[in-house]
Design an enzyme around this catalytic site. Structure first.
Site, short mmCIF file in Angstrom:
data_model
loop_
_atom_site.label_atom_id
_atom_site.label_comp_id
_atom_site.label_asym_id
_atom_site.label_seq_id
_atom_site.Cartn_x
_atom_site.Cartn_y
_atom_site.Cartn_z
N ILE A 8 0.89 -1.16 0.00
CA ILE A 8 0.00 0.00 0.00
C ILE A 8 0.93 1.20 0.00
O ILE A 8 1.65 1.45 0.98
CB ILE A 8 -0.96 0.01 1.22
CG1 ILE A 8 -1.99 -1.11 1.05
CG2 ILE A 8 -1.66 1.37 1.31
CD1 ILE A 8 -3.11 -1.10 2.08
N PRO A 9 0.97 1.91 -1.14
CA PRO A 9 2.08 2.84 -1.37
C PRO A 9 1.91 4.18 -0.66
O PRO A 9 1.71 5.22 -1.29
CB PRO A 9 2.05 3.02 -2.90
CG PRO A 9 0.61 2.84 -3.26
CD PRO A 9 0.04 1.85 -2.27
N CYS A 10 2.04 4.16 0.66
CA CYS A 10 1.96 5.42 1.40
C CYS A 10 3.15 6.30 1.06
O CYS A 10 3.12 7.50 1.33
CB CYS A 10 1.85 5.16 2.90
SG CYS A 10 3.16 4.14 3.56
N HIS A 11 4.20 5.72 0.46
CA HIS A 11 5.33 6.56 0.05
C HIS A 11 4.95 7.50 -1.10
O HIS A 11 5.67 8.43 -1.39
CB HIS A 11 6.53 5.68 -0.35
CG HIS A 11 6.25 4.72 -1.48
ND1 HIS A 11 5.65 3.50 -1.28
CD2 HIS A 11 6.46 4.82 -2.81
CE1 HIS A 11 5.53 2.86 -2.45
NE2 HIS A 11 6.01 3.65 -3.39
#
Lengths: 195, 260
Positions: free
Chosen positions: B161-164
């Protein structure tokens, strides 16, 4: 219960007390049928028996991680696990009282086929379904006692632990439950098959 | 085991036949599993339950030690875990492509708000970034920008889950669950032009429009990146772009609320 299986189970508590994570999968495989069957037969389709049984094992795991080793070694695993499941079930039923309790009469997963021809098989299946449904009409303590004794196959000492009562009382719950169940079965159209 | 002669009593015999087998795979309703798989910046440990992926940690952060990862998982979730025979279907390709939208995640234990934030972050395509305020607005909580940042900071399944891909609107990349340096590296690996993002933000540019399509986008949107320099029209606020007759992009969905 034979002495051999008793030994294996005793040893499991020791192994759990030493390393919960190494021994836990065996706890699940050894007792999943007893816990699942108890929940399923006690509740009918009122709750998801697999989810509830899984949650019970999860709570057991968390307790085993917390308990000091000497306490783990003293656990009577089967009644302990079943007690956890029953507490979860009661809590779930209590919080879901809005939904009407519903017990399906045709809720038995197929056990392995026994001996006898297809007709015998069908007749026994009908009786099984009837008995599963009639269980729901027993008062809770009798139902629980009968399920633990005659479905799951617990010793009276284990049933007494679960019901928090003396062994003699556990026996009488079982026998009164059984009488009750026989009376109910004679009220059904399967009477002739039972005689 | 049982002294009663069950052949003589059909009721007891029927009761005995009511023993039920739990469904196949019951043990995996209880015991989670983990696998070590290649990630964009080295190997990652990935834990999963019957419902989906629930925990991710770069192997470097647990000194490549599977036991440490497992113990960390047990402490955090109170759930047993064992090594999986193989990773769940789709995991390895998702890590390779940076597209994890098809994967199942098990986010039990997180609040509804946190789950909404993470599911929204999952929609940001590889190679693009969005401001924190974008997530807050998209999930219908436009004022909860700080809480959004906090939910992303506690993302139990980073990288997947690409919170970056969620950054500050001033062009700074902001905090990251696995440390800002890792956030930088991950975005770099996805070919996000961080220097360009920073340069534009420093110049007060938060949106790019195309005078040929009439569409305005976030600068990292794949549509914005296709605009050739002569046709690129910079804007500081979306309001200005809309006043000038530009339509917000339907893919990156900039909106007036986050121009503040």
């Amino acid at each position: 219960m034979t002495t051999a299986t008793e030994d294996v189970r005793t040893e499991l508590t020791v192994r759990l007390s030493r390393d919960v994570d190494a021994a836990f999968p065996e706890l699940v495989s050894s007792y999943q049928q007893a816990v699942y069957t108890t929940v399923l037969r006690l509740s009918g389709r009122q709750v998801d028996a697999a989810d509830l049984a899984a949650e019970a094992f999860l709570r057991a795991y968390q307790a085993l991680r917390r308990y000091p080793p000497e306490r783990v070694r003293q656990l009577k695993l089967r009644p302990w696990l079943i007690t956890i499941a029953l507490n979860l079930w009661r809590n779930q039923v209590r919080t879901a009282t809005r939904r009407p309790a519903h017990v399906s009469l045709d809720s038995s997963p197929e056990p392995p086929a026994g001996s006898g021809g297809p007709e015998e098989h069908l007749r026994r299946r009908e009786l099984r379904t009837t008995v599963a449904g009639l269980l729901a009409q027993l008062p809770e303590t009798q139902r629980l006692a009968v399920v633990l004794r005659h479905v799951v196959g617990l010793a009276y000492s284990e049933i007494a632990t679960i019901l928090h009562c003396p062994e003699g009382t556990a026996k009488s719950h079982v026998s009164r439950g059984l009488q009750h169940l026989r009376a109910l079965t004679t009220d059904t159209d399967l009477q002739e098959e039972l005689s | 085991m049982n002294s009663i002669n069950t052949d003589e009593d059909p009721v007891i015999r029927s009761l005995g036949e009511l023993v039920a087998q739990p469904p196949v795979g019951f043990d995996h309703l209880v015991i989670a599993r983990y696998a070590l798989v290649p990630g964009p910046l080295g190997e990652v440990f990935v834990a999963f339950t019957d419902r989906g992926i629930s925990y991710v940690r770069p192997a470097d952060q647990v000194e490549q030690d599977a036991d440490r990862f497992a113990e960390d998982f047990r402490d955090r979730f109170g759930r047993p875990i064992e090594r999986a025979g193989r990773p769940p279907a789709g995991l390895v390709p998702a890590l390779r492509t940076g597209r994890a939208r098809e994967l199942a995640f098990d986010l039990r234990g997180l609040s509804e708000f946190e789950q909404a934030v993470l599911r929204k972050a999952l929609e940001i395509p590889r190679g693009e970034v969005r401001p924190y305020a974008w997530i807050a607005r998209e999930i219908g909580r436009p004022k909860a920008v700080r809480a959004t940042g906090s939910a992303l900071g506690h993302n139990p399944v980073p990288i997947l889950i690409p919170c970056h891909r969620v950054v500050r609107s001033d062009g700074q990349i902001g905090n990251y669950a696995l440390g800002p340096a890792m956030k930088h590296e991950l975005l770099h690996a996805e070919e996000v032009d961080l220097e360009e993002v920073g340069r534009l933000a420093a110049a007060g540019v938060h949106y790019l429009a195309s005078d040929t399509t009439g569409v305005v986008c976030y600068p990292s949107c794949r549509h914005a990146r296709r605009i050739t320099p002569p046709h690129r029209v910079p804007f500081g606020t979306l309001g200005r772009a809309v006043e000038a007759g530009y339509r917000p992009c339907r893919d990156c969905r900039p909106a007036l609320a986050d121009t503040a």
